[in-house]
Design an enzyme around this catalytic site. Structure first.
Site, PDB file in Angstrom:
ATOM      1  N   MET A  92      10.255  57.615  74.996  1.00 23.03           N
ATOM      2  CA  MET A  92      10.886  56.292  74.860  1.00 23.03           C
ATOM      3  C   MET A  92      10.226  55.421  73.793  1.00 23.03           C
ATOM      4  O   MET A  92      10.137  54.208  73.956  1.00 23.03           O
ATOM      5  CB  MET A  92      10.836  55.560  76.217  1.00 23.03           C
ATOM      6  CG  MET A  92      11.365  56.358  77.370  1.00 23.03           C
ATOM      7  SD  MET A  92      13.090  56.721  77.205  1.00 23.03           S
ATOM      8  CE  MET A  92      13.742  55.284  77.990  1.00 23.03           C
ATOM      9  N   HIS A 111      19.654  63.772  72.454  1.00 26.12           N
ATOM     10  CA  HIS A 111      20.283  62.494  72.819  1.00 26.12           C
ATOM     11  C   HIS A 111      21.514  62.804  73.674  1.00 26.12           C
ATOM     12  O   HIS A 111      22.303  63.683  73.314  1.00 26.12           O
ATOM     13  CB  HIS A 111      20.679  61.773  71.528  1.00 26.12           C
ATOM     14  CG  HIS A 111      21.268  60.425  71.744  1.00 26.12           C
ATOM     15  ND1 HIS A 111      20.515  59.347  72.173  1.00 26.12           N
ATOM     16  CD2 HIS A 111      22.533  59.956  71.591  1.00 26.12           C
ATOM     17  CE1 HIS A 111      21.302  58.285  72.274  1.00 26.12           C
ATOM     18  NE2 HIS A 111      22.526  58.619  71.930  1.00 26.12           N
TER      19      HIS A 111
HETATM   20  C1  GRF Z   1      17.800  62.994  78.531  1.00 29.09           C
HETATM   21  O1  GRF Z   1      19.095  62.629  78.927  1.00 29.09           O
HETATM   22  C2  GRF Z   1      17.652  62.982  77.030  1.00 29.09           C
HETATM   23  O2  GRF Z   1      18.806  63.351  76.357  1.00 29.09           O
HETATM   24  C3  GRF Z   1      17.320  61.545  76.742  1.00 29.09           C
HETATM   25  O3  GRF Z   1      16.513  61.134  77.805  1.00 29.09           O
HETATM   26  C4  GRF Z   1      16.769  61.933  78.958  1.00 29.09           C
HETATM   27  C5  GRF Z   1      15.458  62.551  79.362  1.00 29.09           C
HETATM   28  O4  GRF Z   1      15.558  63.272  80.556  1.00 29.09           O
HETATM   29  N1  GRF Z   1      16.719  61.392  75.443  1.00 29.09           N
HETATM   30  P1  GRF Z   1      14.396  64.267  80.973  1.00 29.09           P
HETATM   31  O5  GRF Z   1      13.101  63.447  80.985  1.00 29.09           O
HETATM   32  O6  GRF Z   1      14.341  65.372  79.968  1.00 29.09           O
HETATM   33  O7  GRF Z   1      14.764  64.726  82.348  1.00 29.09           O
END
Ligand code: GRF
Length: 194
Positions: A92, A111
């Site tokens: 993030m 994404h």
């Molecule tokens: C996923 O939906 C990804 O595409 C986005 O954030 C989410 C992360 O999920 N960037 P995780 O931590 O991999 O379960």
């Protein structure tokens, strides 16, 4: 020689886990290894998952640091582990040129929407609220913008008839987990021909 990957996470880590499994007994088995899982959030659930697979984890405190300072400490960690590819998976933070110059065309992100139509958080919620019939999972190179880097692969997900955000997310994540591993496999194969 297997490519040395680091995965950068901030939370749950389901894409990270799928990639670990792909390197251990899936499509990435002969071409890549996850050498390090890094997080900017020490409470990220994915850290415990990585540890359960005996994968080294590292965390950096972000408080009081500029983006550049943080990323130069991150680059030092990545270099210590001889990382070749940096795989963002639910990470993030917007990355700076410090990371991008150390790893040109080697930083990837997944994404949960078409990055040309929706950037930033809550990609599945956006699809749900706009009653989309389908949405597109995107794997792209990372640049300094928010989900603006060059698209490498996209896969359409049919979400017609799904009546909850949870159902959409579940279907989308299943596609993410396959597409990320497959895209990394294709990139590594192409890179090794160069
Ligand atoms: C996923 O939906 C990804 O595409 C986005 O954030 C989410 C992360 O999920 N960037 P995780 O931590 O991999 O379960």
């Amino acid at each position: 020689m297997k490519a040395r990957l680091a995965i950068l996470i901030s939370g749950r880590g389901s894409n990270m886990e799928a990639l670990i499994r792909a390197t251990q007994y899936g499509i990435l088995k002969d071409v890549a290894e996850i050498v390090l899982v890094f997080s900017d959030n020490y409470e990220a659930k994915g850290l415990a998952i990585a540890q359960s697979f005996q994968i080294p984890t590292q965390f950096l405190e972000k408080k009081g640091k500029t983006r550049q300072q943080f990323d130069s400490e991150l680059v030092q960690i990545l270099q210590k582990y001889n990382i070749e590819w940096v795989i963002l998976a639910g990470y993030m933070r917007i990355v700076s040129t410090v990371l991008l110059q150390a790893y040109p065309q080697k930083v990837l992100n997944i994404h949960p929407a078409d990055t040309q139509l929706h950037q930033g958080l809550h990609g599945y919620q956006w699809a749900f609220e706009n009653s989309l019939k389908s949405t597109k999972i995107t794997v792209h190179f990372v640049d300094e913008g928010l989900d603006t880097g060059r698209i490498i692969a996209q896969q359409e997900v049919d979400i017609q008839g799904l009546t909850s955000l949870e159902a959409i997310e579940k279907r989308g994540l299943a596609v993410e987990h396959e597409l990320y591993a497959q895209t990394i496999y294709n990139l590594l194969k192409n890179n090794s021909k160069m």
